[in-house]
Design an enzyme around this catalytic site. Structure first.
Site, short mmCIF file in Angstrom:
data_model
loop_
_atom_site.label_atom_id
_atom_site.label_comp_id
_atom_site.label_asym_id
_atom_site.label_seq_id
_atom_site.Cartn_x
_atom_site.Cartn_y
_atom_site.Cartn_z
N GLU A 111 0.79 -1.22 0.04
CA GLU A 111 0.10 0.14 0.25
C GLU A 111 0.87 1.35 -0.24
OE1 GLU A 111 -2.35 -0.15 3.58
OE2 GLU A 111 -3.18 -2.05 3.12
N LYS A 113 2.23 4.57 1.56
CA LYS A 113 2.22 5.03 2.96
C LYS A 113 1.96 6.68 3.10
CE LYS A 113 4.79 5.20 7.20
NZ LYS A 113 4.78 6.54 7.52
N ASP A 115 0.89 10.34 3.93
CA ASP A 115 1.60 11.11 4.94
C ASP A 115 0.56 12.16 5.64
OD1 ASP A 115 3.80 12.23 6.27
OD2 ASP A 115 4.65 13.44 4.57
N TYR A 220 -7.41 2.02 5.94
CA TYR A 220 -6.23 0.94 5.77
C TYR A 220 -6.24 -0.05 6.72
CZ TYR A 220 -3.16 4.05 8.08
OH TYR A 220 -2.69 5.03 8.91
N LYS A 309 10.57 3.43 3.73
CA LYS A 309 10.73 4.64 3.37
C LYS A 309 11.44 5.10 1.97
CE LYS A 309 8.75 6.90 7.35
NZ LYS A 309 9.57 7.67 7.82
N CYS A 403 29.43 36.89 21.89
CA CYS A 403 28.16 36.41 22.13
C CYS A 403 27.06 37.25 21.36
CB CYS A 403 27.60 36.43 23.39
SG CYS A 403 25.83 36.12 23.50
N CYS A 406 24.82 39.27 24.00
CA CYS A 406 25.04 40.00 25.17
C CYS A 406 26.58 40.95 24.86
CB CYS A 406 25.06 39.29 26.59
SG CYS A 406 26.27 38.11 26.61
N CYS A 421 28.99 31.00 25.41
CA CYS A 421 28.89 32.19 25.89
C CYS A 421 28.59 32.07 27.40
CB CYS A 421 27.39 32.98 25.41
SG CYS A 421 26.73 34.41 26.66
N CYS A 426 22.81 36.51 30.38
CA CYS A 426 22.60 36.47 28.73
C CYS A 426 21.28 36.19 28.56
CB CYS A 426 23.58 35.70 28.10
SG CYS A 426 23.25 35.82 26.31
#
Ligand code: IVH
Length: 667
Positions: A111, A113, A115, A220, A309, A403, A406, A421, A426
């Protein structure tokens, strides 16, 4: 007169439901739009005038309008399992060999698949009574009000039977495109892919929204085929189709042997892009239901099916910039800012570049054409720069030394790849810590996601964790904020209050102690039972715990001895947050919790290790030998001497049916 009205209403329901079925399931037009609307309006008017004759299966339900307060939880009578993923023909061959080894000569059903998101539909006497999401497979959410708006889902079946069926709700590709066009015009964030868009539509409290989204379904799976004397999955599909469900007949195919599966994959890959809905692979299911039963399941997956997949897709796009973000621990991450590009159904605009070494290793320059890859749910990855496409205007990458939020000087520890950092004040670090505290695996506060938390921080509502629990004091101000209303603020406050009852491991993980992930937090919560026991624990005691090395032990000890942290924990206690491990009470079952079990013989519905795991997760103990302390001996096929001993000692004995029954109720 009243009898005539009732009869006319029944007639209209019949005409309209049939027309819906023909149009949305069989793709045939039998009524013009005008005729359909005329009948529908007539029925609506009669229902208004004679509400006592209104019926659950009336097609007026498809229009939407019902609004609910919150989603009710629904326990699935049979767990809604997901499927193990495979990525190659070799893995399909392994799956096939495992089945052959069990003595099964399989034919399969292949079948597409789909989504989307899976749904369970329940009918009584042929009428839809409720619909639920998969949730965690054991408990889902009642989404009946939204499901009723999906026109291909019958409100009434062709036969008055009791039945549960399962399938996928999806959003057609075109619908997402149209929706995103409208959202772009209104400056709303775009929906990322069909799956999220479908799930988002189904998670609306107001069913008018779902009704506008033109969702569709493929059905299904029939969880109880034996109730209808059905012997194969192919028959189950036909049976469901005959009842009025939309089954994917042109795609579903019975096959024998790997060659035919391979051919099916090739064909499905070819038609994929021209299908009106998104598919992300194919599903291969053993056709014979007797064989399915024989093969059984693990606690997560059936052993009779796999999902293949499709391979990762790659696309090209432009790297417009590299920007830096600051995480909760102060870690700096470079991120690729890309020309938005569609990749496996999602629009990708950003991708993590992890750290300086990663960017240098890939030799990425700003302005490069890069290839992007994404496999399934995996986050998108920049594969490489297309150096042959450079024209000399590209700008070399340069790591920052301060950073970006800061401005403090970044540090890179010896032998490590990441820059940090170090400024604990911060603001980026603080916002990220707050987001982490509320995240799904931590306190799981719905409605306090990334952007909202950033807004609340900037607006001064939430600067530190305890402020979250004072948000209700700002209710008036929150209602005034754009995108908020009375209802969403009430829901947020309720979610915050509910989080006070969470079990200790969620709080522990949420505090963000260095190196303590959700699994370690659970281990610690189980072991210590409450936070006070952890706060008075010595470094040595932490170090002696299995799975806790000296670094983690030091982090834990330091965390619980730092004054600010002690104050934070005490404040949270005063605010009413639970500080105890609730695991044992979260998973309670009168037949299992607190009892000692011994397993002997072969069980056909589940392997012994999996069953032991389930027993232990419900607070039962398992051991390998029978003694007078044993409460129950579970006996499978060909049991050993443990069975005799259990009989000798007069210990309670359960056969396979009994434990199977209990497991199916709790899973
Ligand atoms: S069968 C016990 N068939 O894929 C068998 N699932 O990864 C239950 N899905 O949770 C599933 N198309 O949401 C099955 N033709 C199909 C499917 C399908 C999509 C989804 C479903 C499931 C997930 C498993």
């Amino acid at each position: 007169m009243e009898n005539n009205v009732k009869q006319r209403m029944e007639e209209l329901i019949e005409i309209l439901n049939r027309a819906n079925y023909e149009y949305y399931v069989l793709a045939k037009t039998t009524l013009t739009d005008q005729e359909f609307d005329k009948y529908l309006r007539e029925l609506e008017n009669l229902e208004k005038e004679y509400p006592e004759f209104a019926r659950k299966d009336s097609p007026t339900q498809h229009v939407g309008g019902e609004v609910i307060d919150k989603f009710k939880k629904v326990r699935h009578s049979i767990p809604m399992l997901s499927l193990p993923d495979v990525f190659s023909i070799e893995e399909i061959e392994e799956f096939n060999s495992r089945i052959v080894k069990e003595g099964v000569t399989p034919t399969y059903v292949c079948e597409e698949k789909i989504d989307g998101l899976s749904v369970s539909l329940h009918y009584e006497q042929g009428v839809l009574v409720y619909a639920a999401t998969r949730g965690d497979g054991i408990v889902g959410e009642d989404i009946t009000h939204n499901v009723k708006t999906i026109k291909s889902i019958p409100l009434k079946l062709f036969e008055p039977i009791d039945i549960e069926v399962r399938g996928e709700i999806y959003m057609p590709k075109k619908v997402l495109e149209e929706l995103n066009k409208k959202r772009a015009l209104n400056n709303q964030p775009l929906l990322q892919n069909v799956r999220n868009a479908a799930a988002g539509s189904i998670r609306q409290l107001d069913s008018k929204i779902a009704a506008e989204r033109k969702l569709n379904t493929w059905i299904y799976h029939l969880p109880n085929p034996e109730d209808y004397g059905i012997k194969t999955h192919e028959e189950a599909l036909k049976f469901m189709q005959k009842l009025g469900f939309r089954t994917n007949n042109s795609a579903n195919r019975v096959v024998t042997g790997i060659k035919e599966i391979e051919k099916y994959i090739e064909e499905a890959s070819e038609r994929r892009s021209s299908l009106p809905y998104e598919i992300d692979g194919i599903v291969i299911k053993v056709n014979s239901l007797e064989s399915q039963k024989k093969l059984g399941m693990t606690s997560k997956y059936p052993k009779w099916a796999v999902a293949y997949k499709f391979p990762a897709q790659e696309v090209l796009t432009k790297l417009n910039d590299i920007v830096f973000t600051v995480g909760r621990t102060g870690r700096i991450t470079p991120n690729a800012v890309l020309d938005p590009v569609l990749l496996m159904g999602s629009t990708v605009k950003r991708a993590t570049l992890h750290n300086e070494d990663y960017v240098v290793m890939k030799d990425l320059k700003i302005g490069d054409v890069v290839s992007l890859r994404k496999a399934g749910d995996v986050i998108p990855e920049v594969v490489e720069a297309k150096k042959e496409r450079r024209n000399g205007t590209e700008i070399p990458f340069k790591m920052i030394s301060n950073c970006p939020i800061c401005g403090s000087v970044l540090e890179k520890k010896k032998d490590q790849v990441d820059h940090y950092c170090m400024n604990v004040h911060c603001s980026a670090r603080k916002v990220e810590s707050l987001i982490h505290f509320c995240s799904r695996k931590a306190m799981n506060i719905d409605g306090l996601g990334d952007e909202i938390m950033e807004d609340f921080y900037n607006l001064g509502f939430v600067k530190v964790i305890p402020d979250i629990y004072h948000l209700s004091e700002h209710k008036k101000d929150l209602i005034e904020l754009e995108g908020y209303g009375n209802k969403s603020v009430d829901n947020l406050i309720e979610a915050i209050n509910n989080s006070k009852q969470n079990s200790l491991e969620r709080l522990l993980f949420g505090l963000g102690i260095e190196g303590i992930g959700d699994k370690t937090a659970l281990l610690l919560a189980k072991l210590f039972k409450n936070i006070d026991a952890m706060m008075s624990c010595s470094f040595e005691e932490f170090k002696n715990i299995r799975d806790i090395g000296p670094t983690l032990a030091q982090n834990l000890y330091d965390y619980f001895h730092e004054e600010n942290n002690i104050t934070l924990i005490n404040t949270l206690k005063e605010l009413g947050l639970n500080m105890n491990y609730l695991g044992a009470t979260e998973k309670y079952n009168a037949d299992i919790t607190g009892k000692r079990f011994v397993l002997t013989g072969t069980l056909s519905f589940m392997d012994r290790d999996t069953l032991s795991g389930i027993i232990e997760s419900f607070g039962g103990k398992t051991s390998s030998s029978v003694s007078k302390n044993t409460d129950v001996v579970i006996v499978g096929d060909k049991p050993g001497s443990k069975y005799d001993k259990a009989q000798e000692l007069g210990i309670e004995i359960w056969d396979e049916d009994k434990i199977k029954n209990i497991v199916s109720q709790i899973l």
